[in-house]
Motif scaffolding. Sequence first.
Motif, PDB file in Angstrom:
ATOM      1  N   UNK A  93       8.199  20.445 -64.943  1.00 38.29           N
ATOM      2  CA  UNK A  93       7.945  20.220 -63.653  1.00 38.29           C
ATOM      3  C   UNK A  93       6.749  19.271 -63.367  1.00 38.29           C
ATOM      4  N   UNK A  94       6.619  18.457 -62.192  1.00 36.03           N
ATOM      5  CA  UNK A  94       5.452  17.528 -62.057  1.00 36.03           C
ATOM      6  C   UNK A  94       4.869  18.172 -60.679  1.00 36.03           C
ATOM      7  N   UNK A  95       3.726  18.490 -60.869  1.00 37.23           N
ATOM      8  CA  UNK A  95       2.788  19.022 -59.783  1.00 37.23           C
ATOM      9  C   UNK A  95       1.724  18.104 -59.332  1.00 37.23           C
ATOM     10  N   UNK A  96       1.051  18.194 -58.223  1.00 37.62           N
ATOM     11  CA  UNK A  96      -0.153  17.691 -57.981  1.00 37.62           C
ATOM     12  C   UNK A  96       0.033  16.388 -56.912  1.00 37.62           C
ATOM     13  N   UNK A  97      -1.070  15.640 -56.751  1.00 36.68           N
ATOM     14  CA  UNK A  97      -1.134  14.715 -55.584  1.00 36.68           C
ATOM     15  C   UNK A  97      -0.814  13.438 -56.081  1.00 36.68           C
ATOM     16  N   UNK A  98      -0.172  12.419 -55.655  1.00 35.13           N
ATOM     17  CA  UNK A  98       0.162  11.093 -55.789  1.00 35.13           C
ATOM     18  C   UNK A  98      -0.243  10.241 -54.747  1.00 35.13           C
ATOM     19  N   UNK A  99      -1.090   9.068 -54.754  1.00 34.38           N
ATOM     20  CA  UNK A  99      -1.342   8.123 -54.014  1.00 34.38           C
ATOM     21  C   UNK A  99      -0.801   6.837 -54.262  1.00 34.38           C
ATOM     22  N   UNK A 116      12.350   9.641 -50.181  1.00 37.00           N
ATOM     23  CA  UNK A 116      13.430  10.714 -50.218  1.00 37.00           C
ATOM     24  C   UNK A 116      13.984  10.996 -51.625  1.00 37.00           C
ATOM     25  N   UNK A 117      14.499  10.130 -52.486  1.00 35.36           N
ATOM     26  CA  UNK A 117      14.789  10.424 -53.645  1.00 35.36           C
ATOM     27  C   UNK A 117      13.746  11.110 -54.793  1.00 35.36           C
ATOM     28  N   UNK A 118      12.607  10.679 -54.571  1.00 36.04           N
ATOM     29  CA  UNK A 118      11.229  11.046 -55.294  1.00 36.04           C
ATOM     30  C   UNK A 118      11.111  12.594 -55.113  1.00 36.04           C
ATOM     31  N   UNK A 119      11.028  12.946 -53.700  1.00 32.17           N
ATOM     32  CA  UNK A 119      10.772  14.294 -53.363  1.00 32.17           C
ATOM     33  C   UNK A 119      12.057  15.226 -53.779  1.00 32.17           C
ATOM     34  N   UNK A 120      13.214  14.774 -53.727  1.00 34.15           N
ATOM     35  CA  UNK A 120      14.271  15.509 -54.211  1.00 34.15           C
ATOM     36  C   UNK A 120      14.095  15.890 -55.681  1.00 34.15           C
ATOM     37  N   UNK A 121      13.645  14.940 -56.540  1.00 33.11           N
ATOM     38  CA  UNK A 121      13.704  15.071 -57.818  1.00 33.11           C
ATOM     39  C   UNK A 121      12.195  15.729 -58.428  1.00 33.11           C
ATOM     40  N   UNK A 122      11.217  15.582 -57.544  1.00 31.44           N
ATOM     41  CA  UNK A 122       9.900  16.189 -57.829  1.00 31.44           C
ATOM     42  C   UNK A 122       9.297  17.069 -56.681  1.00 31.44           C
ATOM     43  N   UNK A 123       9.850  18.021 -56.311  1.00 30.14           N
ATOM     44  CA  UNK A 123       9.348  18.579 -55.051  1.00 30.14           C
ATOM     45  C   UNK A 123       7.978  19.262 -55.210  1.00 30.14           C
ATOM     46  N   UNK A 124       7.335  19.368 -56.287  1.00 24.94           N
ATOM     47  CA  UNK A 124       6.070  19.558 -56.332  1.00 24.94           C
ATOM     48  C   UNK A 124       4.896  18.593 -56.395  1.00 24.94           C
ATOM     49  N   UNK A 126       2.883  16.086 -54.214  1.00 23.96           N
ATOM     50  CA  UNK A 126       2.496  15.811 -52.714  1.00 23.96           C
ATOM     51  C   UNK A 126       2.276  14.111 -52.669  1.00 23.96           C
ATOM     52  N   UNK A 127       3.014  13.179 -52.413  1.00 27.05           N
ATOM     53  CA  UNK A 127       2.846  11.969 -52.021  1.00 27.05           C
ATOM     54  C   UNK A 127       2.184  11.605 -50.770  1.00 27.05           C
ATOM     55  N   UNK A 128       1.129  10.592 -50.849  1.00 25.06           N
ATOM     56  CA  UNK A 128       0.531  10.098 -49.614  1.00 25.06           C
ATOM     57  C   UNK A 128       0.446   8.690 -49.737  1.00 25.06           C
ATOM     58  N   UNK A 129       0.370   7.908 -48.795  1.00 23.66           N
ATOM     59  CA  UNK A 129       0.421   6.376 -48.650  1.00 23.66           C
ATOM     60  C   UNK A 129      -0.665   5.699 -48.032  1.00 23.66           C
TER      61      UNK A 129
END
Length: 305
Positions: A93-99, A116-124, A126-129
């Motif tokens: 699994x992948x975890x942590x923050x992604x900016x 939506x697709x990314x969060x379904x595959x990598x729920x761990x 946390x993406x911010x923009x």
Amino acid sequence: MAKPFTLTQLRYFSVVAELENMTAAAERLLVTQSALSASLAQLEASLSTQLFVRLKTRGLRLTPSGRQFAQDIKVFLEHADSLYESARGMGTSLVGELKVGVFAPLAPFRLPTILQTFEAEHPGVEVSFLEADLAELQTALLEGQCDTALMYGLGLGRGFTYQVVERIPPHVLVHAEHPAASRPGREIALRDLDGEPAVVLDLPHSREYYEQLYALAGVVPNVRHRFAGYETVRSFVAKGHGYAMLNQRLHSDVTYSGGKVVALTLTDNFPPIEVMLVRPEGVQPTRRALAFEETCARVYGAAAG
């Protein structure tokens, strides 16, 4: 021989480097400012390098060495997270923050589906923009404010690596009652609009791109209005204030103003805009960034197909 700094110190430094503010970093890390300050001082002493410049009124500012160090430890900290997850039996699994940086006019199109697709595959993860113009995104990438950016390739300087995910030709927008709106095939040459008022998308690098198109067509634009907002341009066109050249095509012809626009295909042989995933050159991407880029490419590929 073990190096004289700890993983905790590196994590503390990473947060302070991001925020460049000791108070905000202490609040996020749930530690006291004195403990955080002592940790950073010990890290600088261990490295024999000044990582920050302390400012009386503006908090902290990374030194060039500090900025490079912040970039270098990103992947290391991600590997530490992966080791922790592996020990817990969750190594895949992948975890942590992604900016993620995104060019503002691109944000409403494919980005919601990508997330939506990314969060379904990598729920761990946390993406911010960071939504910004092209010039600001280049600076943000170089300064480590985002890990990757979805943007146009216009004006892209040296020091970046990129992957093209889409090429978008320009088109013309006119209001629904414009004579050209009823043309067979809805095609037009830019010269056919010579002399008519134009509404221009006025953003860094975008404006130079459209100026190039006018020059290629031998047309001097009669610019009536300039706007930084994509939808503002469309709304003014819909109310008959002029035509516009744009690249991204919306699914709806109705604008925020309630008026309608008609998209016309340009018969001119104009260069398309390239939509890219961009990263700083020489910086090892994290697994999170690579996974997000893979999702982007897949969503864009599915849309093209």
